[in-house]
Motif scaffolding. Structure first.
Motif, PDB file in Angstrom:
ATOM      1  N   HIS A 143       0.834  -1.207   0.000  1.00  0.00           N
ATOM      2  CA  HIS A 143       0.000   0.000   0.000  1.00  0.00           C
ATOM      3  C   HIS A 143       0.870   1.259   0.000  1.00  0.00           C
ATOM      4  CE1 HIS A 143      -2.143   3.195   2.385  1.00  0.00           C
ATOM      5  NE2 HIS A 143      -2.879   3.098   1.307  1.00  0.00           N
ATOM      6  N   GLU A 144       1.908   1.269   0.840  1.00  0.00           N
ATOM      7  CA  GLU A 144       2.801   2.430   0.915  1.00  0.00           C
ATOM      8  C   GLU A 144       3.500   2.676  -0.422  1.00  0.00           C
ATOM      9  OE1 GLU A 144       5.323   1.471   4.226  1.00  0.00           O
ATOM     10  OE2 GLU A 144       3.631   1.463   5.613  1.00  0.00           O
ATOM     11  N   GLN A 145       3.966   1.605  -1.056  1.00  0.00           N
ATOM     12  CA  GLN A 145       4.633   1.763  -2.353  1.00  0.00           C
ATOM     13  C   GLN A 145       3.655   2.228  -3.422  1.00  0.00           C
ATOM     14  OE1 GLN A 145       6.593  -2.000  -3.029  1.00  0.00           O
ATOM     15  NE2 GLN A 145       8.280  -1.497  -1.644  1.00  0.00           N
ATOM     16  N   LEU A 146       2.427   1.719  -3.381  1.00  0.00           N
ATOM     17  CA  LEU A 146       1.404   2.172  -4.336  1.00  0.00           C
ATOM     18  C   LEU A 146       1.174   3.668  -4.196  1.00  0.00           C
ATOM     19  CD1 LEU A 146      -0.952   1.762  -6.362  1.00  0.00           C
ATOM     20  CD2 LEU A 146      -2.388   1.220  -4.388  1.00  0.00           C
ATOM     21  N   MET A 147       1.036   4.133  -2.960  1.00  0.00           N
ATOM     22  CA  MET A 147       0.728   5.542  -2.738  1.00  0.00           C
ATOM     23  C   MET A 147       1.897   6.461  -3.090  1.00  0.00           C
ATOM     24  SD  MET A 147      -2.374   5.400  -2.037  1.00  0.00           S
ATOM     25  CE  MET A 147      -2.808   7.044  -1.470  1.00  0.00           C
ATOM     26  N   SER A 148       3.120   5.946  -3.040  1.00  0.00           N
ATOM     27  CA  SER A 148       4.278   6.787  -3.349  1.00  0.00           C
ATOM     28  C   SER A 148       4.805   6.573  -4.774  1.00  0.00           C
ATOM     29  CB  SER A 148       5.396   6.548  -2.342  1.00  0.00           C
ATOM     30  OG  SER A 148       5.863   5.216  -2.416  1.00  0.00           O
ATOM     31  N   ALA A 149       4.165   5.700  -5.533  1.00  0.00           N
ATOM     32  CA  ALA A 149       4.624   5.407  -6.894  1.00  0.00           C
ATOM     33  C   ALA A 149       4.427   6.615  -7.814  1.00  0.00           C
ATOM     34  CB  ALA A 149       3.866   4.212  -7.448  1.00  0.00           C
ATOM     35  N   ASN A 150       5.327   6.755  -8.777  1.00  0.00           N
ATOM     36  CA  ASN A 150       5.178   7.813  -9.780  1.00  0.00           C
ATOM     37  C   ASN A 150       3.913   7.617 -10.595  1.00  0.00           C
ATOM     38  OD1 ASN A 150       7.521   9.168  -9.068  1.00  0.00           O
ATOM     39  ND2 ASN A 150       8.795   7.963 -10.457  1.00  0.00           N
ATOM     40  N   SER A 151       3.584   6.369 -10.876  1.00  0.00           N
ATOM     41  CA  SER A 151       2.341   6.039 -11.575  1.00  0.00           C
ATOM     42  C   SER A 151       1.597   4.991 -10.768  1.00  0.00           C
ATOM     43  CB  SER A 151       2.626   5.496 -12.984  1.00  0.00           C
ATOM     44  OG  SER A 151       1.428   4.973 -13.540  1.00  0.00           O
ATOM     45  N   HIS A 152       0.462   5.394 -10.202  1.00  0.00           N
ATOM     46  CA  HIS A 152      -0.337   4.469  -9.408  1.00  0.00           C
ATOM     47  C   HIS A 152      -0.839   3.318 -10.275  1.00  0.00           C
ATOM     48  CE1 HIS A 152      -0.175   7.352  -6.166  1.00  0.00           C
ATOM     49  NE2 HIS A 152      -0.751   8.265  -6.913  1.00  0.00           N
ATOM     50  N   GLY A 153      -1.261   3.621 -11.484  1.00  0.00           N
ATOM     51  CA  GLY A 153      -1.796   2.599 -12.383  1.00  0.00           C
ATOM     52  C   GLY A 153      -0.754   1.565 -12.775  1.00  0.00           C
ATOM     53  N   ILE A 154       0.450   2.008 -13.096  1.00  0.00           N
ATOM     54  CA  ILE A 154       1.519   1.080 -13.477  1.00  0.00           C
ATOM     55  C   ILE A 154       1.889   0.200 -12.283  1.00  0.00           C
ATOM     56  CG2 ILE A 154       3.959   0.914 -14.116  1.00  0.00           C
ATOM     57  CD1 ILE A 154       3.481   3.330 -15.972  1.00  0.00           C
ATOM     58  N   TYR A 155       1.997   0.804 -11.104  1.00  0.00           N
ATOM     59  CA  TYR A 155       2.323   0.016  -9.907  1.00  0.00           C
ATOM     60  C   TYR A 155       1.224  -1.007  -9.638  1.00  0.00           C
ATOM     61  CZ  TYR A 155       3.784  -1.458  -5.333  1.00  0.00           C
ATOM     62  OH  TYR A 155       4.185  -2.245  -4.276  1.00  0.00           O
ATOM     63  N   PHE A 156      -0.027  -0.572  -9.725  1.00  0.00           N
ATOM     64  CA  PHE A 156      -1.152  -1.479  -9.498  1.00  0.00           C
ATOM     65  C   PHE A 156      -1.094  -2.667 -10.456  1.00  0.00           C
ATOM     66  CE2 PHE A 156      -5.320  -2.851 -10.973  1.00  0.00           C
ATOM     67  CZ  PHE A 156      -5.840  -3.389  -9.802  1.00  0.00           C
ATOM     68  N   ASN A 157      -0.923  -2.387 -11.744  1.00  0.00           N
ATOM     69  CA  ASN A 157      -0.908  -3.463 -12.742  1.00  0.00           C
ATOM     70  C   ASN A 157       0.260  -4.425 -12.533  1.00  0.00           C
ATOM     71  OD1 ASN A 157      -3.257  -2.753 -14.136  1.00  0.00           O
ATOM     72  ND2 ASN A 157      -2.171  -1.254 -15.373  1.00  0.00           N
ATOM     73  N   ALA A 158       1.406  -3.913 -12.119  1.00  0.00           N
ATOM     74  CA  ALA A 158       2.601  -4.745 -11.970  1.00  0.00           C
ATOM     75  C   ALA A 158       2.650  -5.507 -10.654  1.00  0.00           C
ATOM     76  CB  ALA A 158       3.853  -3.871 -12.111  1.00  0.00           C
ATOM     77  N   ASN A 159       2.060  -4.949  -9.586  1.00  0.00           N
ATOM     78  CA  ASN A 159       2.291  -5.503  -8.251  1.00  0.00           C
ATOM     79  C   ASN A 159       1.050  -5.937  -7.476  1.00  0.00           C
ATOM     80  OD1 ASN A 159       5.314  -4.960  -7.911  1.00  0.00           O
ATOM     81  ND2 ASN A 159       4.518  -3.002  -8.623  1.00  0.00           N
ATOM     82  N   ILE A 160      -0.134  -5.575  -7.953  1.00  0.00           N
ATOM     83  CA  ILE A 160      -1.346  -5.903  -7.194  1.00  0.00           C
ATOM     84  C   ILE A 160      -2.334  -6.711  -8.039  1.00  0.00           C
ATOM     85  CG2 ILE A 160      -3.336  -4.931  -5.972  1.00  0.00           C
ATOM     86  CD1 ILE A 160      -1.449  -2.498  -5.342  1.00  0.00           C
ATOM     87  N   LYS A 161      -2.639  -6.249  -9.221  1.00  0.00           N
ATOM     88  CA  LYS A 161      -3.604  -6.918 -10.092  1.00  0.00           C
ATOM     89  C   LYS A 161      -3.166  -8.362 -10.341  1.00  0.00           C
ATOM     90  CE  LYS A 161      -5.835  -6.473 -14.570  1.00  0.00           C
ATOM     91  NZ  LYS A 161      -5.846  -5.742 -15.846  1.00  0.00           N
ATOM     92  N   ASP A 162      -4.095  -9.293 -10.140  1.00  0.00           N
ATOM     93  CA  ASP A 162      -3.856 -10.725 -10.337  1.00  0.00           C
ATOM     94  C   ASP A 162      -2.816 -11.330  -9.394  1.00  0.00           C
ATOM     95  OD1 ASP A 162      -5.728 -10.725 -12.442  1.00  0.00           O
ATOM     96  OD2 ASP A 162      -4.188 -10.198 -13.899  1.00  0.00           O
ATOM     97  N   LYS A 163      -2.433 -10.584  -8.349  1.00  0.00           N
ATOM     98  CA  LYS A 163      -1.448 -11.101  -7.389  1.00  0.00           C
ATOM     99  C   LYS A 163      -2.079 -11.431  -6.027  1.00  0.00           C
ATOM    100  CE  LYS A 163       2.526  -9.857  -9.732  1.00  0.00           C
ATOM    101  NZ  LYS A 163       2.035  -9.831 -11.078  1.00  0.00           N
ATOM    102  N   TYR A 164      -3.251 -10.857  -5.764  1.00  0.00           N
ATOM    103  CA  TYR A 164      -3.923 -11.044  -4.481  1.00  0.00           C
ATOM    104  C   TYR A 164      -5.375 -11.444  -4.719  1.00  0.00           C
ATOM    105  CZ  TYR A 164       0.120  -8.592  -2.624  1.00  0.00           C
ATOM    106  OH  TYR A 164       1.389  -8.237  -2.289  1.00  0.00           O
ATOM    107  N   PRO A 165      -5.948 -12.217  -3.781  1.00  0.00           N
ATOM    108  CA  PRO A 165      -7.388 -12.515  -3.903  1.00  0.00           C
ATOM    109  C   PRO A 165      -8.189 -11.223  -3.808  1.00  0.00           C
ATOM    110  CG  PRO A 165      -6.499 -13.360  -1.825  1.00  0.00           C
ATOM    111  CD  PRO A 165      -5.346 -12.803  -2.610  1.00  0.00           C
ATOM    112  N   PHE A 166      -9.306 -11.168  -4.523  1.00  0.00           N
ATOM    113  CA  PHE A 166     -10.076  -9.928  -4.545  1.00  0.00           C
ATOM    114  C   PHE A 166     -11.560 -10.232  -4.704  1.00  0.00           C
ATOM    115  CE2 PHE A 166      -9.248 -10.893  -8.953  1.00  0.00           C
ATOM    116  CZ  PHE A 166     -10.439 -10.560  -9.593  1.00  0.00           C
ATOM    117  N   GLU A 167     -12.351  -9.187  -4.444  1.00  0.00           N
ATOM    118  CA  GLU A 167     -13.781  -9.233  -4.722  1.00  0.00           C
ATOM    119  C   GLU A 167     -14.209  -7.876  -5.248  1.00  0.00           C
ATOM    120  OE1 GLU A 167     -15.813  -9.934  -1.007  1.00  0.00           O
ATOM    121  OE2 GLU A 167     -15.675  -7.832  -0.396  1.00  0.00           O
ATOM    122  N   ARG A 168     -15.233  -7.890  -6.059  1.00  0.00           N
ATOM    123  CA  ARG A 168     -15.826  -6.638  -6.500  1.00  0.00           C
ATOM    124  C   ARG A 168     -16.793  -6.185  -5.418  1.00  0.00           C
ATOM    125  NH1 ARG A 168     -18.303  -5.321 -12.467  1.00  0.00           N
ATOM    126  NH2 ARG A 168     -19.091  -3.265 -11.938  1.00  0.00           N
ATOM    127  N   ALA A 169     -16.651  -4.962  -4.981  1.00  0.00           N
ATOM    128  CA  ALA A 169     -17.486  -4.454  -3.871  1.00  0.00           C
ATOM    129  C   ALA A 169     -18.857  -4.042  -4.371  1.00  0.00           C
ATOM    130  CB  ALA A 169     -16.800  -3.268  -3.218  1.00  0.00           C
TER     131      ALA A 169
END
Length: 69
Positions: free
Chosen positions: A43-69
């Motif tokens: 979370h800390e790295q996501l918030m401090s990333a130069n590009s939130h979207g690029i960080y999300f796609n590289a490090n979070i998307k498809d890496k953790y279990p999720f649900e649509r709220a």
């Protein structure tokens, strides 16, 4: 969970609950997803990333279990 607005072409806001290690992402279209078992440093790295979207796609998307709220 309270989310913080982010400057991104893809993400609208991000929230995090350190007790449950739940990351909540609101996308520009209004869809909200919750990602589980996300360490606080991710979370800390996501918030401090130069590009939130690029960080999300590289490090979070498809890496953790999720649900649509």
């Amino acid at each position: 969970m309270e989310r913080q607005s982010v400057s991104s072409s893809n993400l609208a806001s991000v929230g995090y609950d350190p007790n449950s290690e739940t990351l909540e992402i609101e996308f520009k279209g209004g869809t909200i997803y919750r990602y589980f078992n996300v360490p606080s440093f991710v979370h800390e790295q996501l918030m401090s990333a130069n590009s939130h979207g690029i960080y999300f796609n590289a490090n979070i998307k498809d890496k953790y279990p999720f649900e649509r709220a």
